[in-house]
Design a protein around this motif. Structure first.
Motif, PDB file in Angstrom:
ATOM      1  N   LYS A 285       0.820  -1.208   0.000  1.00  0.00           N
ATOM      2  CA  LYS A 285       0.000   0.000   0.000  1.00  0.00           C
ATOM      3  C   LYS A 285       0.859   1.264   0.000  1.00  0.00           C
ATOM      4  O   LYS A 285       1.885   1.340   0.682  1.00  0.00           O
ATOM      5  CB  LYS A 285      -0.903   0.043   1.239  1.00  0.00           C
ATOM      6  N   PHE A 300      -8.276  10.750  -3.866  1.00  0.00           N
ATOM      7  CA  PHE A 300      -8.265   9.293  -3.700  1.00  0.00           C
ATOM      8  C   PHE A 300      -9.595   8.774  -3.184  1.00  0.00           C
ATOM      9  O   PHE A 300      -9.945   7.615  -3.402  1.00  0.00           O
ATOM     10  CB  PHE A 300      -7.113   8.877  -2.775  1.00  0.00           C
ATOM     11  N   THR A 301     -10.355   9.617  -2.531  1.00  0.00           N
ATOM     12  CA  THR A 301     -11.668   9.203  -2.005  1.00  0.00           C
ATOM     13  C   THR A 301     -12.746   9.250  -3.077  1.00  0.00           C
ATOM     14  O   THR A 301     -13.594   8.356  -3.149  1.00  0.00           O
ATOM     15  CB  THR A 301     -12.070  10.131  -0.830  1.00  0.00           C
ATOM     16  N   LYS A 362      -9.932   5.002 -11.628  1.00  0.00           N
ATOM     17  CA  LYS A 362     -10.147   4.944 -10.180  1.00  0.00           C
ATOM     18  C   LYS A 362      -9.889   3.525  -9.659  1.00  0.00           C
ATOM     19  O   LYS A 362      -9.327   3.334  -8.576  1.00  0.00           O
ATOM     20  CB  LYS A 362     -11.568   5.397  -9.824  1.00  0.00           C
ATOM     21  N   GLU A 363     -10.264   2.539 -10.459  1.00  0.00           N
ATOM     22  CA  GLU A 363     -10.031   1.137 -10.074  1.00  0.00           C
ATOM     23  C   GLU A 363      -8.536   0.843  -9.987  1.00  0.00           C
ATOM     24  O   GLU A 363      -8.102  -0.011  -9.199  1.00  0.00           O
ATOM     25  CB  GLU A 363     -10.691   0.221 -11.116  1.00  0.00           C
ATOM     26  N   LEU A 365      -6.377   2.653  -8.740  1.00  0.00           N
ATOM     27  CA  LEU A 365      -5.798   3.310  -7.561  1.00  0.00           C
ATOM     28  C   LEU A 365      -5.978   2.505  -6.277  1.00  0.00           C
ATOM     29  O   LEU A 365      -5.815   3.037  -5.187  1.00  0.00           O
ATOM     30  CB  LEU A 365      -6.442   4.691  -7.373  1.00  0.00           C
ATOM     31  N   THR A 366      -6.310   1.222  -6.407  1.00  0.00           N
ATOM     32  CA  THR A 366      -6.590   0.421  -5.207  1.00  0.00           C
ATOM     33  C   THR A 366      -5.370   0.255  -4.300  1.00  0.00           C
ATOM     34  O   THR A 366      -5.515  -0.057  -3.119  1.00  0.00           O
ATOM     35  CB  THR A 366      -7.121  -0.981  -5.600  1.00  0.00           C
ATOM     36  N   ASP A 367      -4.180   0.474  -4.834  1.00  0.00           N
ATOM     37  CA  ASP A 367      -2.959   0.371  -4.020  1.00  0.00           C
ATOM     38  C   ASP A 367      -2.752   1.610  -3.146  1.00  0.00           C
ATOM     39  O   ASP A 367      -1.862   1.628  -2.298  1.00  0.00           O
ATOM     40  CB  ASP A 367      -1.717   0.188  -4.908  1.00  0.00           C
ATOM     41  N   TYR A 369      -3.981   4.627  -0.430  1.00  0.00           N
ATOM     42  CA  TYR A 369      -4.873   5.011   0.657  1.00  0.00           C
ATOM     43  C   TYR A 369      -4.597   6.477   0.956  1.00  0.00           C
ATOM     44  O   TYR A 369      -3.448   6.869   1.167  1.00  0.00           O
ATOM     45  CB  TYR A 369      -4.604   4.157   1.901  1.00  0.00           C
ATOM     46  N   THR A 411      -7.960  -0.605   9.159  1.00  0.00           N
ATOM     47  CA  THR A 411      -7.764  -1.822   8.353  1.00  0.00           C
ATOM     48  C   THR A 411      -7.211  -3.014   9.122  1.00  0.00           C
ATOM     49  O   THR A 411      -7.277  -4.147   8.623  1.00  0.00           O
ATOM     50  CB  THR A 411      -6.782  -1.523   7.197  1.00  0.00           C
TER      51      THR A 411
END
Length: 493
Positions: A285, A300-301, A362-363, A365-367, A369, A411
């Motif tokens: 991450k 990112f949100t 956007k998908e 950017l899952t790495d 936070y 998390t």
């Protein structure tokens, strides 16, 4: 290895050309045609000293430079100007590994790249047989300016102009810049904030008539900001070094992933970690930590970048930024290298102050936070880690620490984590001392330095102690609209 623009399908250029130009003629940033993948196991690098690791990484990006010269330049850059032979110590405190990036000549992480950029620039000028004088043009939110000035001072065939926000840097940051020696250096306070300085510099780079005027006088513009690929690539090295240190000291197993936390303003430092992952570094991450200027947290949100808000002046001034230039390079990658889409987003940003990424982007950017820390949370983090560990961190590192703690609470992710510790606490002594409950009312930053040292039992760096007795060399100021004319004045045009 060749480089292309993020905005148009231009003919790729060599690394030496990209370093000299700094920014593409279309306003885009240079990116590698393909980010090089490691062709050896990461673990095979674990016994290398910092300089040798730096050569191993950088030689993959700067392939047209003479490799022996590149190695010598790296050895010249990372020498006794750093106060520790390891260059980047890693300290374990309160559940995380702090990557101490502030042991260079200006006590901030910018030294890690700006110690080598002047060397890369000289090698590139030699490679391209450039006879013109280079004018380095840089906007700073505090740390880049001094590190660039330190690196380029008295370099032959190079002049450097630094713009900083008049009321947007600490007293020590300001003194570091305005006392800079060197006939080729020029420091100017902007009547505005960092975004005014940065957008003003970008406007000058995109002014073709001004570039032609300078060229007719035998000058070429370039940049020392992280928009320059020669500034970004050296930052990749310390993420590898941090990982390999953990591996060497049996904190992680070979191939085990780590998390990386970066206090982020212009997005260059965290982008370097992202490039390291693409190269093959096992990262789980990327924890992007913002202060009250939380435009990146919102991005990112929501997937929407919106700079239409008031800039807040905080105790972490190097992050008081609403226009994160290096995010453009990330957009380029996650869009599938779609130059037209990136160009449209940058055009939208320029005309409306915002843009929105696609669902597919956007998908991708899952790495990442995103988190942010308020001023109260920054102070609490400084006090908390000191009470627990007697470890003193600066305000920017405290932003990262707070966001990391929040991430873990949300998390339950216990992955081994590197936190980029980006500045010495002495650069922001008043704010750090205040957070620790030390009375600093009505005293100067330098008096706060002494109080911080006495109370916490930590030694004051020589470079801070000497600042008070240094002569002020630069007393220039201008508005955003006067930037070109003051450059002309310095260059005697």
């Amino acid at each position: 290895m060749e480089y292309k623009s993020t905005r148009t399908k231009t003919q790729p250029i060599s690394s030496s050309e990209a370093i000299i130009k700094g920014i593409s003629q279309d306003g885009g940033l240079y990116v590698p045609v393909e980010i090089p993948k490691l062709d050896i196991p990461v673990a095979s690098l674990k016994d290398l000293e910092y300089k040798d690791l730096a050569f191993d990484i950088m030689k993959r990006f700067f392939t047209d430079l003479n490799q022996e010269d590149l190695k010598n330049s790296i050895y010249n850059a990372y020498d006794e100007k750093f106060d520790t032979p390891t260059i980047v110590p890693i300290t374990y405190k309160d559940g995380a590994h702090f990557l101490e990036l502030f042991h260079g000549p200006t006590l901030a992480f910018k030294d890690m790249a700006l110690s080598i950029l002047p060397e890369l620039m000289n090698l590139s000028l030699k490679k391209q047989e450039v006879k013109k004088e280079i004018v380095i043009l840089t906007a700073t939110s505090g740390d880049t300016g001094k590190a660039a000035l330190e690196g380029f001072a008295n370099k032959e065939s190079i002049k450097i102009v630094v713009f900083f926000p008049k009321d947007g840097v600490s007293e020590i940051q300001k003194l570091q810049m305005i006392t800079q020696e060197g006939d080729n250096t020029f420091v100017v306070a902007i009547e505005g904030n960092f975004d005014d300085a940065q957008s003003g510099v970008k406007t000058i780079f995109n002014d073709k008539a001004f570039a032609e005027k300078l060229e007719s006088e035998n000058f070429l513009l370039s940049s020392a900001n992280s928009i320059n690929i020669g500034r970004l690539v050296p930052q990749i090295v310390y993420y590898f070094y941090g990982y390999l240190n953990l591996l060497k000291n049996n904190k992680i197993a070979d191939g085990e992933k780590i998390n990386v936390v970066v206090p982020t303003g212009n997005f260059g430092n965290i982008l370097a970690a992202y490039y390291a992952k693409i190269m093959g570094l096992p990262i789980n991450k990327f924890i992007c930590a913002s202060n009250d200027n939380n435009v990146l947290y919102d991005f990112f949100t929501t997937g929407i970048y919106d700079k239409n808000r008031d800039l807040k002046i905080t105790t972490s001034p190097s992050m008081d930024i609403l226009l994160s230039s290096n995010l453009e390079r990330l957009l380029y990658t996650i869009s599938g290298e779609d130059e037209a889409l990136v160009a449209k987003m940058m055009s939208d940003l320029n005309s409306t102050g915002k843009y929105e990424i696609t669902p597919a982007m956007k998908e991708a950017l899952t790495d990442f936070y995103g988190g942010f820390a308020t001023e109260a949370e920054v102070n609490a983090s400084i006090l908390d880690i000191y009470n627990k560990e007697k470890y003193v961190i600066d305000t920017h590192t405290a932003v990262a620490m707070h966001v990391y703690k929040k991430y873990v609470a949300e998390t339950n992710d216990t992955t081994q984590t590197l936190i980029a510790s980006t500045a010495s606490p002495f650069k922001f002594s008043t704010n750090v001392a205040s957070a620790l409950g030390i009375d600093v009312a009505n005293i100067t930053d330098f008096e706060a330095v002494n109080k911080l040292s006495e109370t916490c039992g930590i030694e004051i760096p020589d470079r801070v102690s000497k600042l008070l007795n240094m002569e002020i060399k630069h007393n220039n100021s201008c508005t955003k609209t006067e930037m070109k004319s003051i450059i002309e004045k310095f260059l005697k045009l």
